[in-house]
Design a protein around this motif. Structure first.
Motif, PDB file in Angstrom:
ATOM      1  N   VAL A  20     -18.373 -56.321 -59.523  1.00  0.00           N
ATOM      2  CA  VAL A  20     -18.928 -54.985 -59.292  1.00  0.00           C
ATOM      3  C   VAL A  20     -18.407 -54.458 -57.951  1.00  0.00           C
ATOM      4  CG1 VAL A  20     -21.069 -53.677 -58.945  1.00  0.00           C
ATOM      5  CG2 VAL A  20     -20.990 -55.531 -60.630  1.00  0.00           C
ATOM      6  N   GLU A  21     -17.979 -53.200 -57.948  1.00  0.00           N
ATOM      7  CA  GLU A  21     -17.472 -52.607 -56.717  1.00  0.00           C
ATOM      8  C   GLU A  21     -18.584 -52.521 -55.664  1.00  0.00           C
ATOM      9  OE1 GLU A  21     -14.815 -48.854 -55.134  1.00  0.00           O
ATOM     10  OE2 GLU A  21     -15.921 -48.611 -57.013  1.00  0.00           O
ATOM     11  N   VAL A  22     -18.242 -52.921 -54.451  1.00  0.00           N
ATOM     12  CA  VAL A  22     -19.163 -52.827 -53.320  1.00  0.00           C
ATOM     13  C   VAL A  22     -18.753 -51.603 -52.519  1.00  0.00           C
ATOM     14  CG1 VAL A  22     -20.032 -53.952 -51.227  1.00  0.00           C
ATOM     15  CG2 VAL A  22     -19.415 -55.338 -53.223  1.00  0.00           C
ATOM     16  N   ARG A  23     -19.705 -50.690 -52.346  1.00  0.00           N
ATOM     17  CA  ARG A  23     -19.457 -49.465 -51.591  1.00  0.00           C
ATOM     18  C   ARG A  23     -20.439 -49.380 -50.426  1.00  0.00           C
ATOM     19  NH1 ARG A  23     -16.144 -46.433 -54.616  1.00  0.00           N
ATOM     20  NH2 ARG A  23     -16.527 -44.483 -53.553  1.00  0.00           N
ATOM     21  N   ARG A  24     -19.939 -48.903 -49.315  1.00  0.00           N
ATOM     22  CA  ARG A  24     -20.808 -48.693 -48.159  1.00  0.00           C
ATOM     23  C   ARG A  24     -21.936 -47.744 -48.526  1.00  0.00           C
ATOM     24  NH1 ARG A  24     -20.209 -44.680 -44.954  1.00  0.00           N
ATOM     25  NH2 ARG A  24     -18.006 -44.390 -45.364  1.00  0.00           N
TER      26      ARG A  24
END
Length: 153
Positions: A20-24
């Protein structure tokens, strides 16, 4: 050039142990502890992860979220998380792009052999996404890392 204190961190950080993409931006209003470590299941890296795990509730109460980064695979990260009951995400930076962006991919030396590897580094990122503090190498107290971060708040 590596990111420095005051620089804005990119929103997209990479993929976690589940792909899963980790976004700030996944953490609005939170300060982020983005910590880079050399390798899952090694003594220093395990001590550091367990210190952050043990201090997790206190860190979250203080407004922090924790994200770990190493070049290990997502599969390795899953095993590391399960083995040590880690309550935070780990980014699988297998292509070392995030390490390079943050300046943590460096030449190291052990027993006279030179090689490239991750320098243990913690970035404290403010609510606006800017780097406010950097702890590098020997500055990082692996066994007391959660308390080290809380003490400097």
């Amino acid at each position: 050039m590596a990111l420095q204190i005051g620089d804005l961190v990119p929103d997209s950080l990479g993929l976690d142990q589940d792909g899963v993409e980790v976004r700030r931006s996944d953490y609005p209003g939170k300060r982020i502890i983005l910590y880079f470590y050399p390798k899952d299941n090694t003594s220093g890296c395990t001590a550091q992860a367990c210190s952050l795990r043990d201090g997790y509730a206190e860190l979250r109460e203080a407004g922090y979220e924790i994200i770990g980064v190493s070049r290990d695979s997502a599969r390795s990260h899953k095993g590391f998380i399960e083995k040590h009951q880690l309550p935070f995400r780990l980014i699988a930076d297998t292509d070392v792009q995030l390490n390079e962006l943050f300046g943590t991919w460096i030449e190291k030396s052990m027993y006279g052999r030179r090689y490239m590897g991750t320098e243990r580094t913690t970035f404290v990122i403010d609510e606006a996404g800017r780097i406010e503090r950097i702890l590098r190498g020997k500055e990082v107290n692996t066994k007391e890392h959660a308390q080290q971060i809380l003490a400097s708040k």
